[in-house]
Structure formats: structure tokens, C-alpha cells
Design a protein around this motif. Sequence first.
Motif, PDB file in Angstrom:
ATOM      1  N   GLU A  60       8.522 -63.615  18.078  1.00  0.00           N
ATOM      2  CA  GLU A  60       7.538 -62.523  18.147  1.00  0.00           C
ATOM      3  C   GLU A  60       6.121 -63.086  18.131  1.00  0.00           C
TER       4      GLU A  60
ATOM      5  N   LYS B 265       5.200 -64.371  21.400  1.00  0.00           N
ATOM      6  CA  LYS B 265       4.847 -63.288  22.320  1.00  0.00           C
ATOM      7  C   LYS B 265       3.408 -62.826  22.068  1.00  0.00           C
ATOM      8  N   GLU B 266       3.057 -62.727  20.800  1.00  0.00           N
ATOM      9  CA  GLU B 266       1.690 -62.316  20.462  1.00  0.00           C
ATOM     10  C   GLU B 266       0.672 -63.332  20.972  1.00  0.00           C
TER      11      GLU B 266
ATOM     12  N   GLY C  58       0.770 -64.859  23.709  1.00  0.00           N
ATOM     13  CA  GLY C  58       0.544 -64.780  25.144  1.00  0.00           C
ATOM     14  C   GLY C  58       1.778 -64.836  26.026  1.00  0.00           C
TER      15      GLY C  58
ATOM     16  N   THR D 231       4.037 -62.982  27.174  1.00  0.00           N
ATOM     17  CA  THR D 231       4.378 -61.560  27.209  1.00  0.00           C
ATOM     18  C   THR D 231       5.670 -61.284  27.979  1.00  0.00           C
TER      19      THR D 231
ATOM     20  N   GLN E  49      11.236 -60.467  25.890  1.00  0.00           N
ATOM     21  CA  GLN E  49      11.711 -59.138  25.511  1.00  0.00           C
ATOM     22  C   GLN E  49      12.523 -59.290  24.237  1.00  0.00           C
TER      23      GLN E  49
END
Lengths: 583, 154
Positions: free
Chosen positions: A139, A142-143, A145, A147, A150
Motif C-alpha cells: 500500500e 502505491k502511495e 506512485g 498506482t 490493485q
Amino acid sequence: MATNTQQLPSRDEMFNQRLPFILIGMVVISALLILKLISFQQLSPDVVNELSPDYNRTVKLASARGFIFDHSGQRLAVNTVEYRIGISPNLVANPQRSATQLAAILNLDELEVYKALTSDSMYVLLAPRVSAEQGQAVEKLKEEGLTALQIEKIPRRNYPQGTVAAQILGFVGGDLQGYYGVEGKFQDQLVGRPRTEIVSNIPFDLPPQQEADKGSDIYLTIDRDVQFLIESELAYSIDSTGAKSGTIIVMNPRTGDLLGMASYPSYDPNNFQAETDPNIWRNPAISNAYEPGSVMKVVTVAAALENKTITPGWTYNDQGMLDMAGIQVQNWDREAHGIVDTTGILVQSLNVGAANVSLAMGPTDFYKFMSKFGFGRLTGINLEGEAGGTLHVPGDSVWSESNLLTNSYGQGVAVTPLQMITAVSAIANDGLMMQPNVVAKIVTNGEVNISQPIALSHPISTETAHIVRDMMVSVVQNGLDDAASLPGYTIAGKTGTAEIPGPVRYRSDAWIMSFIGFFPADDPQAIVLIKLDEPSSGRWASQVVAPIFRRLAERLVVIMEIPNDATRKALEAQGAIVGETNQ
Amino acid sequence: MYQIQHALRDNQWRFQKQVVALAALGIFIAIVIGALYLAQSASVSTLGRQLESLIARRNQLEQANEQLRADISQLRSVPRLLARAEELGFVKATEDQIEYLYVPEYNPARQPSTTTSTETTVKLPEYDESFSGWLQQQLDSLANQFNGFTAGGS
């Protein structure tokens, strides 16, 4: 000269004529804007959703499942989260760097991850189930960059004690439904109340209260230490006796509270899917019926004493065989024992004696008492999957007079281990039979609901219960060569060696051996049932199961803090109240 | 007053022009109100996003707590405790090694209390906002946003 030319309106006049239209237009546009604004601000989310579904979305708020504890507050079932990690390869800007990062977090081969990230697929599942720690690391990625990731959270039920009490607890399936045991029986209470919330997509709206009611927490009567002890002892006994399967139950006869209940084989509820045979998820202690054999004689004698058919001093002449109703009833040793009294029937475990007693009672009274002791119907324990056993009574097409004889010593009648221990607990509890129970209390939003003991029936009087109890003490002291005795403690008990019905007749090569005992006999705090299926280390329960009981009782008196008789009486003489009520 | 009326007459303002002036004034007031409204909405929106972020953080912490509780329970499981106790040299007590003491007025078989209800009391925040305070807050908020625009543009 008069001129008749039409004079054109001046610029000011034209402006004055058009101005009202412009004003009206502006007012209309303003009104429309204001109305739209009101629709955003004032109309309820439901109405807005109906008018313009795009403005809102409906989210399902799952409630946290309630925990399950043992009676001392040790966690037996909790909730954790796992993560499913996928990625859209076409959105990955730097596959090489992303592959390195993801492989390190997910403990995957970097080359495999790189291949996945450079594939033509729209979506690639990288890891179907990873721990919360790994999930949170992804996670963070993802934060930062990446993106294209899933991330899906998967709620998971966790049983931190492993296999302990698996068949009591049951498990939670992938559909978040509870199956078997407490999880299945108390599904509605544990699951809480999931809520459906309409959430606005408009950023001006504050987010709603995004919480559903948590499920109830359930505290069991089960003592984790007792449970672990009996599971360990059962596994050891199965191994040392060569038995195929077995069950041990420990119950407080005063309240009906179960302190432990174990069956072998069992399973790990954290990994229930690994079992190929779904039958292993059932709890044999409450769902598998068996012919109990000689343990039933204590019920027969108690019923006859209560019915005044016999007295403790009643005797009969045992000739080793009873030929009646088309069958021959024989003693376990095929021997005649001469003049035998009521206690002798139990101490020497004589089938002929038990059959004579039931014969003297007659079918009406005998089956009346069998029903009072709860045979042939459910005990009503708060666990899923209980079976009621089989008891044929006069009037049934399959009942014959021979059943009256064989039922008296536990043949031709099928009971669950729980039914058997519940029936004998009436003798331990001064004649009052309590409903078995595994739930001590349920806590819902801070409100505590304590379960109270429930009496199922009162099949025999206190006086009769004490007489039979003393007879069972004689069984342990005089009939088992001290195999089940515990120095310093008065123990009441009875063995049972039952033949196993085959397709045509009873098998001659395998037996079900069991023992039921309670202690201290004059103030019982625990009643124990041990049942082994097809042990090969001996021929009789007195040889095979009675020593297991003794070993178990030695540890139980320590764990349950039950002082020996002398210490207990000395403490009571000082005014102490001895004994632990499981709550 | 006379001079103003005279000036208006002298400028030959007409009724329509007065209407336009009033409409312009109305639009100006509407714009001011709209700006205030937008400022407040933006403030609410920001708060909403902060709230969502805090809720997400709280959920994450709760999950972490749950995981820690599960870990603690696993560490406290009987097999592990038994193994650890054996490592430390403990042995299982036997019945004859236990001493029982009489404790006056102690009842181990204590009766459970009847069903009780424990109400969770939530202390509500005290409402102490005045109109002037609210107005000041709105103006500060508006000023902050303008500052934000200016800062963002530079």
C-alpha cells in the motif's frame, strides 16, 4: 408637406424593449442554478441518488465479527486481514524498478514479477494472499506512485490457539459465514449488523459514519488449559492403544458447563480447506452415536431403584445366562456369579443382572426412565450439529422384547457421548440433570448477557442418586484393581466395553471402550467421559480406558485446583467454600 | 439630499438604468454570498477529506492492533508456554505439591451477577461558539484560501 414615414425606434427604446427579456433570462438561469444547488445541499441522499445515480455510490460496510474467548478470557478466535495483490502492467512506468520492489516485499522471484509487469495482460494477480504486514508495505508503494497496483483487503478469521477446541469452535468460510460449532450456531450474533450506506461522490459532503455494529463477543465455558490437556491426552491414548478414534468430555455436573470436549481426529480451523473429508469438521462428541455398553448399567440400576423395583439389598441368582425373548444374554466372562446384589451388578458389570433388572421393571417404566435420562432426544447444547441418537421404544416397528434386555446393558441403543455424560451427570448432581452448555456469556456493545444453568429433568431423587453414586465408588475401589483410583480422592465411575454392530451381527474383533467417572464423589466438580473406538492394546475398558482416566484425573485436580478429600474437609471445617464454578 | 436628487435628474438617469444598477448590485451581493458559500464548502470539503484520511488511518491502526492481538494470543498458546516453561526449567506441579489456604470470606464459586448493562458514556464537545467567532473563522478561512491561491500561483 405632410410625411407618412414610420419612425424607427431609437437605440434607447430598443434597449428598453430587450432589457426585460435579458432580465427574465438571467432570472431563469439563476433560478435553475439555485435549484441545482438546493438539490445538492438539501435533498436527501436517497432522493439525489434516485434523480441522479451518478452523484452517489452505495457501499456495504461489513461489521467486524465478534471474538470468541475461553472462560478466562483467552482468545480462541480473532479477526485479521490479508491482502490480495494485483497490478495493471500497461500502467507501470518503470517495470524493472517496480519488479525489484514488489519481489522484495512479496518474497517472489524478481524475474517472474518482471515478466508479469511487462506482459500484455490488462491485469495480473501477483499474490492471492499475503500478510497484513506485506499488504501495508505494498500500500505504501502505491502511495509513493505505483498506482498500477490493485490491492484488495480480505478479512480472515484467525484461531490463535491452532487446533485447540477446533470442533467446538467450527470455522468461518470464504463467504464469511460460520460453519459448525460455535461459529455456526452463533452466526447471527457473531456477525453483527452489516450496514448499507449511500455515500456522496460530491466532495462538499462530509463522509457518513462509516462503521457497522460489531458482532457480539462470546465467552465459552471451555477452559483452554483443560481443553489442551484432554486433547493431548487423547492423542497420546490413541497412539498408545492403537485406537482409530476417540472422544473425551469434561463437564461440571452442577451446572452442565463443558470445561473441555475433544475428539480425534481433528483439524486446524486456520486451514480447514486442507481437509478432503468434510466429516472431520463435525463434532463426534455431539453428532456420532454409538452403543455405550456397560456404562448404561448405572442408568438401569438408578431407574430401577427410583422406581422401587429393586432396593440396594435386592439380590438375584446369576446363572451366567438369561435365555429369553429369542436371545441369550450372557455375562462378559460367560460365567455364573451366584447370588449377586445390586452393587455387585455394577462392580462385576453383569449383563444378566442388568437384564433381570429391566425385566423386573417392565418396558413401560424402563423406557419412561430412559426418556427422563434424555436418551433418544437432543440435549439442546448450544453447538451446531447435535444428533439425538436412537432409542427404539415399545410401539416402534423395530422394537421387540429383546430390546428391553439388551438396552439395559447398553446394546441396541445408540447415544452420543454428550448424551451419555449428561445422563450420568444426573447421578453426580443429586438427581438433577443439567443441560450441557458451552457459552458462559455474550457481550454485545458492552451489554453482558450471562447464561444461566438450565435443568433438563430430575430423573431420580437425591437419595437414589447418592445410593448409585456409592455403588459407582465401589466399582472404582473394588472392580477395577485401582486402575482408575487416584490416591486421596474418592472417585465414582463405570467402564463400558461395547461390541460394534456389523452388517449382519456384532463384530468379534473390535470394541468401543469407555469410562465415565466423577470426582470428588461426594461433591463432584468434574465428570469425565473417555471413549476409544477400536483400541487394540487390550480387551476390556478396565485395562485400556481406566488408566487413561487416572492419568487425566491426576492433571485435572491440579489444573482445576481440586484439593484431595482430607484437605478439602479440613478447609471446609474452617468454613472455606471449596470448589470452582466455571463461569 | 436635494443635491443628489438634482444630480440624478441632471444626468437624466432613467428608470431602466436604475433597474440595471440594482440588478448589478444584486449580482454583486450574490457573488459575495456565493464566494462565502464556496469558501465554506471548500472548508467542509477539506475537513471531509481530512476525516476520511483519519478514518483510513484509524482503520489501519485497528487492523494492526488486531494482528498484534492475534500474535500475542499465538505467543500465549499453551504449547508455546509449555515449551518455554520447560526451557526455563519449570516442571508440572503435582497434587501433593500444592498447598491450599483458607481465605476468610472468599467464595471461589461466586455467583454470577444478573444481567447488567454497561453504558458507554461519550462526552459531547461543549458548544461555545459565538457569532463573532464564527464570522472571524470564516474570514480567516477565506483569507487562508486566497493566500493559498497566491502561494499556488507563485
